[in-house]
Design an enzyme around this catalytic site. Structure first.
Site, PDB file in Angstrom:
ATOM      1  N   TYR A 193       1.441  -3.468  -0.578  1.00  0.00           N
ATOM      2  CA  TYR A 193       1.708  -4.604  -1.470  1.00  0.00           C
ATOM      3  C   TYR A 193       0.755  -5.769  -1.147  1.00  0.00           C
ATOM      4  CZ  TYR A 193       4.187  -8.247  -4.050  1.00  0.00           C
ATOM      5  OH  TYR A 193       4.498  -9.264  -4.918  1.00  0.00           O
ATOM      6  N   LYS A 240      -2.143  -7.576  -3.575  1.00  0.00           N
ATOM      7  CA  LYS A 240      -2.186  -8.999  -3.945  1.00  0.00           C
ATOM      8  C   LYS A 240      -3.435  -9.680  -3.368  1.00  0.00           C
ATOM      9  CE  LYS A 240       1.549  -9.078  -6.526  1.00  0.00           C
ATOM     10  NZ  LYS A 240       1.454  -9.267  -7.989  1.00  0.00           N
TER      11      LYS A 240
END
Ligand code: NAP
Length: 263
Positions: free
Chosen positions: A163, A167
């Site tokens: 994750y 990002k």
């Protein structure tokens, strides 16, 4: 006369991915309230239908076009654009919001299917939506691209390897895109929230409601409307103002793993 003139979003076409819940849904409401015409995209079409109904009831004259679409279907984004009704065809604001975190395993235990899902949903789809909709913005020399990133794009934490990587990729992509478009009137913005209580953590924890509840116990997290407010702030600045990134935390949070809880 107002002391500061903000930008009027009336009749601007706003496309929001991941609009069936959370931040995307909250953005849809705020944009509709401001008079924008909405294209709302997500997989759960029943939720989109309900949101369209709610918005049409709440804001007189609201125009909402919903599309059931999986943003991982990268090859079909061109078709999605080609199929837009004429009055929704000139997208002025693109809010790349659809995103997902799956689990919290250590890097060496990430299931490859989850890696693929996160990379495609959070990264490849954002790039594909930009490649599809930004050329029209360049042609018209007008537009705004808002990428919903995360504090995970500014720090990396244990259990968040994939994750955080997605990002961080969005952070780099957003910055590079701002350089690429610097000679145009197109604005490029990232919004980087900390802990926001939406369906996000339930999805991350595999629908384990007890674990989700424990995560948010003892402090007041952000809510979807807080982030929609950031998006509205960026989109309504006068046209010579470009917000690069807003990093927003809950008051009792200072990093992904630093949350002051009163237990
Ligand atoms: P959410 O409540 O789980 O909403 C996620 C939205 O994305 C839903 O509308 C979902 O719709 C959509 N979506 C997911 N996968 C999709 C796919 N393959 N195709 C189309 N739509 C898809 O989460 P949220 O908190 O609002 O998250 C929105 C964004 O904020 C994400 O990019 C997330 O990374 C970011 N963010 C969230 C937090 C947080 O703490 N909540 C913090 C920082 C950043 P369907 O399931 O109907 O398709």
């Amino acid at each position: 006369m107002a002391t500061y003139e903000t930008l009027d979003l009336k009749d601007k076409v706003v496309l929001i991915t991941g609009a069936s819940a959370g931040i995307g849904e909250a953005c849809a409401h705020r944009m509709a309230e401001a008079g924008a015409k909405l294209i709302l995209i997500a997989r759960r079409v029943a939720k989109l239908e309900q949101i369209k109904e709610d918005i049409e009831k709440a804001y007189e004259g609201a125009k909402v076009h919903i599309i059931k679409f999986d943003v991982k279907d990268l090859d079909k984004i061109g078709e999605l654009k080609a199929g837009l009704p004429e009055e929704f065809s000139k997208v002025h604001i693109l809010v790349n919001n659809a995103g997902v975190a799956l689990g919290t395993p250590p890097a060496h235990e990430n299931p490859i299917e989850d890696v693929q899902t996160m990379l495609q949903t959070n990264v490849s789809s954002v790039m594909a939506f930009v490649s599809t909709f930004a050329p029209g913005m360049v042609e018209r020399n007008a537009g705004h691209i808002v990428n919903i990133s995360s504090i995970a794009g500014h720090e990396a934490y244990p259990g968040g390897s994939v994750y955080c990587a997605t990002k961080h990729a969005i952070d780099a992509y957003t910055t590079a895109m701002r350089h690429d478009l610097v000679g145009t009137n197109i604005r490029v913005t990232a919004i980087s929230p900390g802990a926001v209580r939406t369906e996000f953590t339930l999805v991350r924890f595999g629908q384990d409601a007890e674990r989700e509840d424990t995560f948010y116990k003892g402090f007041t997290p952000l809510n979807a409307r807080d982030i929609a407010d950031n998006v509205m702030y960026c989109c309504t600045r006068p046209s010579h103002v470009q917000i690069g990134d807003i990093i927003i935390y809950a008051t009792k949070q200072s990093s992904a793993k630093s949350i002051a809880k009163n237990e």
